[in-house]
Design a protein around this motif. Structure first.
Motif, PDB file in Angstrom:
ATOM      1  N   ALA A 125       0.822  -1.220   0.000  1.00  0.00           N
ATOM      2  CA  ALA A 125       0.000   0.000   0.000  1.00  0.00           C
ATOM      3  C   ALA A 125       0.849   1.261   0.000  1.00  0.00           C
ATOM      4  O   ALA A 125       1.916   1.307   0.609  1.00  0.00           O
ATOM      5  N   ARG A 126       0.370   2.269  -0.689  1.00  0.00           N
ATOM      6  CA  ARG A 126       0.874   3.641  -0.522  1.00  0.00           C
ATOM      7  C   ARG A 126       0.046   4.270   0.590  1.00  0.00           C
ATOM      8  O   ARG A 126      -1.169   4.101   0.644  1.00  0.00           O
ATOM      9  N   LEU A 127       0.707   4.997   1.484  1.00  0.00           N
ATOM     10  CA  LEU A 127       0.024   5.524   2.662  1.00  0.00           C
ATOM     11  C   LEU A 127      -0.237   7.023   2.606  1.00  0.00           C
ATOM     12  O   LEU A 127      -1.358   7.479   2.789  1.00  0.00           O
ATOM     13  N   ALA A 128       0.829   7.800   2.392  1.00  0.00           N
ATOM     14  CA  ALA A 128       0.696   9.256   2.513  1.00  0.00           C
ATOM     15  C   ALA A 128       1.855   9.956   1.835  1.00  0.00           C
ATOM     16  O   ALA A 128       2.851   9.331   1.451  1.00  0.00           O
ATOM     17  N   GLU A 129       1.707  11.260   1.675  1.00  0.00           N
ATOM     18  CA  GLU A 129       2.790  12.105   1.166  1.00  0.00           C
ATOM     19  C   GLU A 129       3.370  12.914   2.315  1.00  0.00           C
ATOM     20  O   GLU A 129       2.643  13.366   3.201  1.00  0.00           O
ATOM     21  N   ASP A 130       4.684  13.066   2.278  1.00  0.00           N
ATOM     22  CA  ASP A 130       5.407  13.871   3.264  1.00  0.00           C
ATOM     23  C   ASP A 130       6.091  14.992   2.495  1.00  0.00           C
ATOM     24  O   ASP A 130       6.377  14.848   1.303  1.00  0.00           O
ATOM     25  N   PHE A 131       6.365  16.105   3.155  1.00  0.00           N
ATOM     26  CA  PHE A 131       6.848  17.283   2.432  1.00  0.00           C
ATOM     27  C   PHE A 131       8.193  17.779   2.963  1.00  0.00           C
ATOM     28  O   PHE A 131       8.407  17.844   4.177  1.00  0.00           O
ATOM     29  N   GLN A 132       9.066  18.121   2.028  1.00  0.00           N
ATOM     30  CA  GLN A 132      10.429  18.541   2.362  1.00  0.00           C
ATOM     31  C   GLN A 132      10.480  20.036   2.689  1.00  0.00           C
ATOM     32  O   GLN A 132       9.762  20.847   2.090  1.00  0.00           O
ATOM     33  N   ASP A 258       9.223  20.638  -7.110  1.00  0.00           N
ATOM     34  CA  ASP A 258       7.921  20.083  -6.752  1.00  0.00           C
ATOM     35  C   ASP A 258       7.940  18.621  -6.323  1.00  0.00           C
ATOM     36  O   ASP A 258       6.901  17.956  -6.280  1.00  0.00           O
ATOM     37  N   LEU A 259       9.117  18.093  -6.005  1.00  0.00           N
ATOM     38  CA  LEU A 259       9.216  16.663  -5.699  1.00  0.00           C
ATOM     39  C   LEU A 259       8.572  16.338  -4.350  1.00  0.00           C
ATOM     40  O   LEU A 259       8.927  16.916  -3.323  1.00  0.00           O
ATOM     41  N   VAL A 260       7.634  15.407  -4.366  1.00  0.00           N
ATOM     42  CA  VAL A 260       6.923  15.004  -3.146  1.00  0.00           C
ATOM     43  C   VAL A 260       7.430  13.642  -2.695  1.00  0.00           C
ATOM     44  O   VAL A 260       7.654  12.740  -3.497  1.00  0.00           O
ATOM     45  N   ASN A 261       7.597  13.493  -1.406  1.00  0.00           N
ATOM     46  CA  ASN A 261       8.107  12.260  -0.818  1.00  0.00           C
ATOM     47  C   ASN A 261       6.944  11.405  -0.320  1.00  0.00           C
ATOM     48  O   ASN A 261       6.358  11.691   0.715  1.00  0.00           O
ATOM     49  N   TRP A 262       6.597  10.364  -1.071  1.00  0.00           N
ATOM     50  CA  TRP A 262       5.506   9.490  -0.640  1.00  0.00           C
ATOM     51  C   TRP A 262       6.023   8.389   0.270  1.00  0.00           C
ATOM     52  O   TRP A 262       7.192   8.028   0.237  1.00  0.00           O
ATOM     53  N   ARG A 263       5.132   7.870   1.093  1.00  0.00           N
ATOM     54  CA  ARG A 263       5.465   6.779   2.016  1.00  0.00           C
ATOM     55  C   ARG A 263       4.567   5.586   1.714  1.00  0.00           C
ATOM     56  O   ARG A 263       3.363   5.751   1.484  1.00  0.00           O
ATOM     57  N   GLY A 264       5.137   4.395   1.695  1.00  0.00           N
ATOM     58  CA  GLY A 264       4.351   3.207   1.425  1.00  0.00           C
ATOM     59  C   GLY A 264       4.912   1.989   2.125  1.00  0.00           C
ATOM     60  O   GLY A 264       5.908   2.074   2.858  1.00  0.00           O
ATOM     61  N   PRO A 309      -3.020  -3.570  -7.900  1.00  0.00           N
ATOM     62  CA  PRO A 309      -2.353  -3.284  -9.178  1.00  0.00           C
ATOM     63  C   PRO A 309      -2.093  -1.800  -9.409  1.00  0.00           C
ATOM     64  O   PRO A 309      -1.103  -1.430 -10.044  1.00  0.00           O
ATOM     65  N   ASP A 310      -2.975  -0.938  -8.894  1.00  0.00           N
ATOM     66  CA  ASP A 310      -2.776   0.503  -9.063  1.00  0.00           C
ATOM     67  C   ASP A 310      -1.499   0.956  -8.351  1.00  0.00           C
ATOM     68  O   ASP A 310      -0.778   1.826  -8.855  1.00  0.00           O
ATOM     69  N   PHE A 311      -1.235   0.381  -7.177  1.00  0.00           N
ATOM     70  CA  PHE A 311      -0.012   0.729  -6.455  1.00  0.00           C
ATOM     71  C   PHE A 311       1.213   0.192  -7.195  1.00  0.00           C
ATOM     72  O   PHE A 311       2.244   0.871  -7.291  1.00  0.00           O
ATOM     73  N   GLU A 312       1.116  -1.008  -7.738  1.00  0.00           N
ATOM     74  CA  GLU A 312       2.233  -1.559  -8.509  1.00  0.00           C
ATOM     75  C   GLU A 312       2.546  -0.663  -9.704  1.00  0.00           C
ATOM     76  O   GLU A 312       3.718  -0.393 -10.004  1.00  0.00           O
ATOM     77  N   LYS A 313       1.506  -0.222 -10.387  1.00  0.00           N
ATOM     78  CA  LYS A 313       1.694   0.662 -11.544  1.00  0.00           C
ATOM     79  C   LYS A 313       2.325   1.978 -11.107  1.00  0.00           C
ATOM     80  O   LYS A 313       3.233   2.503 -11.786  1.00  0.00           O
ATOM     81  N   PHE A 314       1.861   2.525  -9.987  1.00  0.00           N
ATOM     82  CA  PHE A 314       2.413   3.776  -9.465  1.00  0.00           C
ATOM     83  C   PHE A 314       3.907   3.639  -9.193  1.00  0.00           C
ATOM     84  O   PHE A 314       4.697   4.522  -9.556  1.00  0.00           O
ATOM     85  N   ILE A 315       4.313   2.541  -8.557  1.00  0.00           N
ATOM     86  CA  ILE A 315       5.734   2.327  -8.246  1.00  0.00           C
ATOM     87  C   ILE A 315       6.562   2.300  -9.525  1.00  0.00           C
ATOM     88  O   ILE A 315       7.626   2.935  -9.607  1.00  0.00           O
ATOM     89  N   ALA A 316       6.094   1.569 -10.529  1.00  0.00           N
ATOM     90  CA  ALA A 316       6.852   1.463 -11.783  1.00  0.00           C
ATOM     91  C   ALA A 316       7.003   2.829 -12.448  1.00  0.00           C
ATOM     92  O   ALA A 316       8.097   3.185 -12.936  1.00  0.00           O
TER      93      ALA A 316
END
Length: 332
Positions: A125-132, A258-264, A309-316
């Motif tokens: 799972a992807r959980l959330a976005e964190d910001f730098q 604009d780079l966002v740091n996601w957590r999963g 599958p949506d998370f797998e696609k996102f990672i790729a």
């Protein structure tokens, strides 16, 4: 004299053998079922005190408090933008009660050279976005981001920028910012640290070899910003963080930064569909808890839950994007 088999004895023998076969199959199928519910390990592939560690411990508390699993332990495996932890996870093939925190930083580490990628894991799972945040010590002459950028453009070598692992999101943000103001990527003097805790110590120190400008997740700097020991110059986020008076890169005229740091979360390879479904259900239950929602608000994250599958696609897609960005900035 051989015993003569009657039709009924033959039928009975066949039934016994079939039932025995089903029993063996059931034993195999249930050998790991429920194991994650009993005891779960949350791997943070970084030192204690950083962003991945924070995600792991917030997850631990949410799972414990709501009795979603029996016991949850956090294991820290620092090094190489999380790829040391990744290599350990891949070697845990088939283990159904391990989850590892991952995200943008690890994609950078993979792009810069790793024997494994997230394609070698089981995405959960992807959980959330964190910001730098870009921050400086309270005594810094850089009162604003423009102050820092002016000095940086004049002499990049004299203004080292600190952050997390080389090739990670902090390094990429530094590269984006340098490109935005015309500094060649090769001129950026970037100093990697093992985590936000080590970076903060460096920023607050006047010893030789320390840095005067740092880039890290908001939560790595939060306490020092709130106490006035660090001054935040900008946050890389689409809008200001709730309750936090830090201007965004967009407000300051640098929307391209604009780079966002996601957590999963990912699991070892080789899981059965049953075990993968169970881990997905556990995490889905976790993000629905009051404790997790409070953690998202408290840490100024933005929830963006995604599974399957949506998370797998996102990672790729993210891996392709980060790899291309590293090459574009001359960092890979």
């Amino acid at each position: 004299m051989a015993t003569k088999l009657t039709p009924w004895s033959i039928i009975s023998t066949v039934v016994v053998l079939v039932l025995a076969g089903f029993a063996v199959a059931d034993a195999r199928d249930t050998e790991t079922t429920g194991k994650a519910r009993a005891s779960l390990t949350m791997m943070a592939p970084a030192a204690a005190g950083g962003g991945w560690d924070l995600v792991a411990r917030e997850a631990q508390q949410s799972l414990r408090k709501n009795k979603i699993v029996g016991t949850v332990q956090v294991s820290n495996v620092p090094g190489a933008a999380g790829t040391i932890g990744l290599s350990q996870l891949v070697r845990m093939e088939g283990q159904p009660n391990i989850l590892m925190v991952t995200g943008t930083v690890m994609l950078g580490g993979i792009a810069r050279g790793s024997d494994f990628s997230l394609a070698d894991t089981t995405p959960i799972a992807r959980l959330a976005e964190d910001f730098q945040v870009v921050a400086v010590p309270a005594g810094s002459p850089h009162r604003t981001l423009d102050d820092f950028l002016t000095a940086w453009k004049m002499d990049p070598a004299a203004t080292p920028v600190g952050g997390g692992s080389a090739g990670g999101v902090d390094h990429l943000v530094a590269g984006q910012l340098a490109k935005a103001v015309g500094i060649p990527g090769s001129d950026v003097k970037y100093t990697p640290h093992s985590g936000g805790g080590e970076l903060t110590i460096s920023l607050l120190s006047s010893a030789a070899g320390t840095v005067n400008v740092g880039i890290s997740g908001y939560n790595d700097f939060r306490d020092m910003i709130e106490s006035g020991k660090l001054r935040a110059l900008a946050v890389v986020a689409p809008e200001r963080l709730a309750g936090v008076d830090i201007p965004t890169m967009i407000e300051l005229g640098h929307p391209e930064v604009d780079l966002v740091n996601w957590r999963g979360l990912v699991a070892p390879p080789g899981l059965s569909e049953t075990d993968r479904a169970e881990l997905t259900t556990i995490v889905t239950e976790m993000v629905a808890t009051t404790e997790w929602k409070e953690a998202v608000n408290r840490n100024r994250w933005k929830e963006n839950f995604l599974t399957g599958p949506d998370f797998e696609k996102f990672i790729a897609e993210e891996q392709q994007s980060i790899t291309a960005l590293l090459k574009e900035l001359g960092l890979a």
